[in-house]
Design an enzyme around this catalytic site. Sequence first.
Site, PDB file in Angstrom:
ATOM      1  N   GLU A 158      28.464  11.195 -36.326  1.00 28.70           N
ATOM      2  CA  GLU A 158      29.805  11.366 -36.864  1.00 28.70           C
ATOM      3  C   GLU A 158      30.760  11.863 -35.790  1.00 28.70           C
ATOM      4  O   GLU A 158      31.936  11.504 -35.771  1.00 28.70           O
ATOM      5  CB  GLU A 158      29.788  12.319 -38.066  1.00 28.70           C
ATOM      6  CG  GLU A 158      29.314  11.678 -39.366  1.00 28.70           C
ATOM      7  CD  GLU A 158      27.817  11.383 -39.367  1.00 28.70           C
ATOM      8  OE1 GLU A 158      27.074  11.968 -38.548  1.00 28.70           O
ATOM      9  OE2 GLU A 158      27.383  10.557 -40.181  1.00 28.70           O
ATOM     10  N   HIS A 216      24.524  15.835 -50.218  1.00 30.20           N
ATOM     11  CA  HIS A 216      25.294  14.589 -50.342  1.00 30.20           C
ATOM     12  C   HIS A 216      26.237  14.618 -51.533  1.00 30.20           C
ATOM     13  O   HIS A 216      26.647  13.579 -52.027  1.00 30.20           O
ATOM     14  CB  HIS A 216      24.346  13.391 -50.498  1.00 30.20           C
ATOM     15  CG  HIS A 216      23.450  13.178 -49.338  1.00 30.20           C
ATOM     16  ND1 HIS A 216      22.327  13.943 -49.108  1.00 30.20           N
ATOM     17  CD2 HIS A 216      23.516  12.285 -48.301  1.00 30.20           C
ATOM     18  CE1 HIS A 216      21.714  13.534 -48.007  1.00 30.20           C
ATOM     19  NE2 HIS A 216      22.430  12.527 -47.491  1.00 30.20           N
TER      20      HIS A 216
END
Lengths: 336, 442
Positions: A60, A129
Amino acid sequence: MPELSYREAVRDALSQAMRQDDDVFILGEDIAEMGGSMGVTQGMLDEFGPERVRNTPISEMAIVGAGIGAAMQGMRPVVEVMYEDFTTLAMEQIVNQAAKHRYMSGGQLKVPLTIRTQGGAGWSPGAQHAQQLEAWFVHVPGLKVVFASTPSDVRGLLWSSIYDDNPVMFFEHRTLYGIKEDVPEELEPIPLGQARIHREGEDVTVVATGRLVHEAIAAAGEAEAEGVSVEVVDPRTLLPLDEATIVDSVKKTNRCVVAHEAVTRMGFGAEVAAIVQHQAFDYLDAPIERVGSRFVPIPFAPVMEEWVVPHSNDVLAAIRQTVGRSESSNGAGHVE
Amino acid sequence: MSSDVKLPRLGQGMESGTIVKWLKNEGEPVEKGEPLYELDTDKVTQEVEAEASGVLLRIAIREGEVEVGRTIAVIGEAGEDVPSDAGDSDAGDSQETEEAGPTPPATETADDGAEQSAEKPAEAPAREAERRRGREASTEGVSVEPPAEQRAVVESGNGATQGGARIKASPLARRIARERGIDLASLGGTGPEGRIVAEDVERAAAAPAARVTATAPSAVEIRELSSVRRTIARRLTEAWQAPAFQLTISVDMSAAGDLLATIREVEPEVRPTMTDILARLSAAALMRHRDVNAQFADDAIHVFPTANIGIAVAAPNGLVVPVLPECERKTVAEIAAARADVVERARAGKLQHADFEDGTFTISNLGMYGVEQFIAVLNPPQAAILAVGAIEDRVVVKDGEIVARPTMTLTLTCDHRAVDGASGADFLRTLGRFVESPGLAL
C-alpha cells in the site's frame, strides 16, 4: 433516468473520467484482470488497457507513493486501497507526503490524488477487514475526506474528487455496493463540502454517514409512526464539512443524533457534536446522542458482529432518547 | 401517593366557583395550609389553602368556572407521574391512564413512573460520582464548570424543585426562560430525569401571557376587571332589578354619642364605633320588625330568626360586606371586636367564604367621609340596607326652641317585593327611637 448500483456508479465515474481525460488512470491490487476484490473495476482493463489500469505489488505504501508521484507530475491518479484497514500501511505517504506537499512547496506542487478504499462490517470480514477509519483522516490538514452513501452520490462525488487538486480520501462501504438508485443521465458532479438532506423533519436531526444513512432513514420511518418527525442529513464530505446545513437543521429541530458505523470514541460524530453544541448551543433541547459501534474489535462470528455494529434500532433508540421517550439511557450500548 | 385537589363547597348553595389564579406553579412544593389558588364565588374571592403537602404535580384547570367536587389539581411527591387527563374527567375517576396521541413526555405508563421514582433516591450519590468525574476531568485541563450564567441561575433561584441542587434544564429551555424572564426554579421538568425542556418553559410562558391585555395607545388607561370588581358589577346589577324604595329619617345623636363615649371608657381595648352601636340597635329593631329581616326568594319570603348584619367595608380591591352574625345577642363591645376582626381581614384580603354567609341586613356608613345622606343599593338577596350619613350639628326645633343638635340621617332602602312601605317605615321609626333613646332597645 438510469438505475445504477453503487458499484456501477463508482465504475461509471472512473470510466467517464478516463474517457474524457488521459491524465486519469487507476492503480491498485488486483484491479486489472480480476476487476478488484469488490469487482468495481471489472471490464475496465479491456476498455483502457494495462497502461491505465495498473496492477500493483502488495504494498500500500508503494501504491499510494506511486500515485503521489504521478499526481505531482500532473496526472490525476485514482489508487485503490483494497481495504481501508490497509491504509495503515500507507499512512506515512498519505499523512506526511500527500497531505503536506502543496503546503510545504508554497503551492508550487499539488497532489490531485484520489485514494479509493472501502470497508465496513456486515459480512463477517473479521477484525482486520471491517474497520471504519475515516475519522483518522479528518484529523489531518491537507486532506479531503469523502464518504458516499448512495449510487448517485458516489458517482458525483468521485468525479469531483478526481478533479480536485488536493488529495482526497474516498471511502466506500462494502455493504453498499449492491444498492441501487436512479442517477442522472449525465454525470452531475457533486461539490465537495455539500451535505444532502435525505428526509426533512421537525423534531430530531440525525447526522449519519455511510451505511448508517440508510439505517437512519429506516429509523426515521419508525419514529414517524411514533409521532416523531426526523430529519436525516448525510454530510457526504467529512472534510470539508457542510457545517451550515447541519447547524441550521439542529436549530430547527433542537435535537441531534449523530450516527456512523465507526466506534463513537473520537469518532466523526464527536466532531459533529462539538460543532453543533458550539454553534447551536442555545437551540439544544436535549443532549446530543451518538450512535456507533461498541468499542471492541469487530468480531468474526456473524452474531457477535451484528451485536457490535449499530443498526436502525440503535438510531431509533437514540432518537427516542432525545425526545425523552426512552425507557433507559444505557440500554443499547451503541448510543453514547 | 398523589392526592387530587377538588373544588371545595365553601358554603351552602355553592354549586361552582371560578378559579382566578394559581398561587403555586406546577412543580412547586406545597405545604398543607398554604394558600394554593384564588377562588371566586358569588360571595367572595378568597385564597383556598392546600389540604395536603407535597409538590403541585399538575394543574388540571388553570382558570374559569368549575363545578364543586371536580379535580382541579394533583399534589404528590416530586417526580411522581400524573396521568395527563387527571381532572379532565368527572370527579372521582381521575386515575385513568389513557394515553392520547403524541402528547410528549410526562405521560408515560405507570411502569415508567415507578421506575422514575425508584431512581430518585439514587440521585444524590449519582450526582456525587458525576462531580468526582468532573473534578478528575478538570485536572486534565477540561473545564466542567457550568457557565457563569448557569451558576447565577442556581444561586438566584431557590432551586426548590431540585432540593437546592443545580436545576436541570436544556440550553434551549434556558434561553427561552432568559428571554421571557421566567424563573426556572418555578418550573417542573418533563424531560429525561426531570430536565426542564423548551416545552415546559413555553407552557409556563403561555399561561400568564394569555391574560395580558394590550394597553390602548390613547391616554385612556384600561384596567382589567379584578374578580372582586366583576363580582360587584354582577351582584349590584342584579340588585338594581329589584323594585326598591327609600325611607329617610334624621335622628338626634346626643344620647347615642354619650353612650358611645361611655362604652369606650368601659371597653377601651376594642374601641367601638357608632357603626357598632347602630348594628346592635338595628338588630334589636329587626327582632321587633322581623318582616324586614327577610329575603325575597321568588316563590316565598324567608324571614330570619337572627339579625346577621353585614357591614360594608372599603377594601383595597373594592367593596366587600362581611357579616357579623347574631348581633341581637351581642354586646356593643362584642360586635366591635368582631367588626374590627373582619375589617382588618377585609383590608388584608383574607376574608373567607364563611365571613359572607347568611347575612340578613346590611349597614353602609359613609359618615366618616362627611356624606350627609345617601341611598344604598340593595345587597341581594337581603330585603333591606341602611345608609348612614355623618353626625353633624344641625339646627333643629326642640320644645319650641331653635337649638343645635348632633344629628344623623338614616336612609333605608327596601326590596318592595318583601317589604311594604309601612313595614319599612315602622322599622325605621323603631330604629330612630332606639338611636335617640338606646335604653328602649332593652
